[in-house]
Scaffold this active site. Structure first.
Site, PDB file in Angstrom:
ATOM      1  N   GLU A 103     -14.388  38.687 -47.729  1.00  0.00           N
ATOM      2  CA  GLU A 103     -15.309  38.683 -48.997  1.00  0.00           C
ATOM      3  C   GLU A 103     -14.549  38.441 -50.020  1.00  0.00           C
ATOM      4  OE1 GLU A 103     -17.965  37.656 -49.981  1.00  0.00           O
ATOM      5  OE2 GLU A 103     -19.564  39.068 -50.122  1.00  0.00           O
ATOM      6  N   ASP A 104     -15.362  37.617 -51.177  1.00  0.00           N
ATOM      7  CA  ASP A 104     -14.530  37.291 -52.499  1.00  0.00           C
ATOM      8  C   ASP A 104     -14.727  38.817 -53.426  1.00  0.00           C
ATOM      9  OD1 ASP A 104     -17.438  37.220 -52.756  1.00  0.00           O
ATOM     10  OD2 ASP A 104     -17.673  35.366 -53.665  1.00  0.00           O
ATOM     11  N   ASP A 107     -19.677  44.031 -55.269  1.00  0.00           N
ATOM     12  CA  ASP A 107     -20.388  44.160 -56.377  1.00  0.00           C
ATOM     13  C   ASP A 107     -20.976  45.784 -56.227  1.00  0.00           C
ATOM     14  OD1 ASP A 107     -21.009  43.785 -59.278  1.00  0.00           O
ATOM     15  OD2 ASP A 107     -22.649  42.749 -58.700  1.00  0.00           O
ATOM     16  N   VAL A 157     -16.859  37.753 -63.304  1.00  0.00           N
ATOM     17  CA  VAL A 157     -15.644  36.958 -63.178  1.00  0.00           C
ATOM     18  C   VAL A 157     -15.946  35.873 -62.402  1.00  0.00           C
ATOM     19  CG1 VAL A 157     -13.809  38.673 -63.247  1.00  0.00           C
ATOM     20  CG2 VAL A 157     -14.971  38.250 -61.146  1.00  0.00           C
ATOM     21  N   ARG A 169     -15.718  27.289 -59.298  1.00  0.00           N
ATOM     22  CA  ARG A 169     -15.317  27.603 -57.897  1.00  0.00           C
ATOM     23  C   ARG A 169     -13.819  26.993 -57.933  1.00  0.00           C
ATOM     24  NH1 ARG A 169     -19.166  30.156 -55.105  1.00  0.00           N
ATOM     25  NH2 ARG A 169     -21.201  29.233 -55.164  1.00  0.00           N
TER      26      ARG A 169
END
Ligand code: 5GP
Length: 183
Positions: A103-104, A107, A157, A169
């Site tokens: 996962e990026d 949050d 970000v 991206r």
């Protein structure tokens, strides 16, 4: 890397550079390789944001593995069930596999909290999570991150796969939103 960038109506400043990211991702890959040697893990990268991180991470892992990309869609269920999330594009058998979610950013943790619960129902041999970024101050749903790139403050970000309304991206490094009073 340019000092400031603009996307739509917002301005961003450099936060994590290409070399720093590359070094960290390589270290995570080596750790994963050690932990999964001989287990043929299935990497499940979450679209869209994780595509860049996943591409670099899997190339830093020298062991035999499978790679798949999934999209998570969430929609409101009935009042009693609340938010429901579905997995799109999971065409691999998960049962008895060692799953490594890629996962990026974590949050609030909502997305992964639900997805990991869904995944457990498919009876994998194990489930672990690799996340490039984590905002501890934003977390609302418990998520255990096994391989973490960077802990970051609770600021928006972009770059390295992460977008702002479709843009950014493709930026090779990560930029942080500039607060209006700083401009
Ligand atoms: P969560 O479910 O943990 O609240 O949200 C996770 C998703 O929200 C991420 O996969 C990402 O798509 C998006 N997200 C959360 N924080 C940021 C951020 O700072 N920048 C961008 N571009 N996306 C974010």
């Amino acid at each position: 890397m340019p000092s400031h960038i603009t996307a739509h109506d917002l301005t961003f400043e450099p936060y994590l550079g290409e070399a720093e990211i590359a070094q960290r991702v390589k270290a995570l890959g080596q750790q994963i390789q050690q932990d999964y040697e001989g287990k043929r893990p299935l990497f499940l990268a979450i679209l869209n944001g994780a595509f860049v991180f996943a591409a670099d991470l899997v190339r830093a892992v020298g062991t035999e593995c499978d790679v798949a990309f999934v999209r998570l869609a969430s929609y409101e269920g009935t009042a009693s069930t609340g938010k429901v999330s579905t997995v799109i594009g999971l065409d691999f058998e998960v049962k008895n596999r060692h799953i490594l979610i890629v996962e990026d950013i974590v949050d609030t943790g909502r997305t992964l909290h639900h997805f990991m619960a869904e995944l457990q129902k498919m009876e994998p041999a194990s489930v672990a999570l690799a996340a490039l970024l984590y905002k501890p101050e934003a977390l609302q749903h418990p998520v255990k991150i096994d391989y973490l790139g960077f802990e970051i403050p609770n600021k928006f970000v972009v770059g390295y796969g992460l977008d702002y309304d479709g843009l950014c991206r493709n930026l090779p490094s990560i930029y942080q939103l500039v607060e209006i009073e700083k401009l």
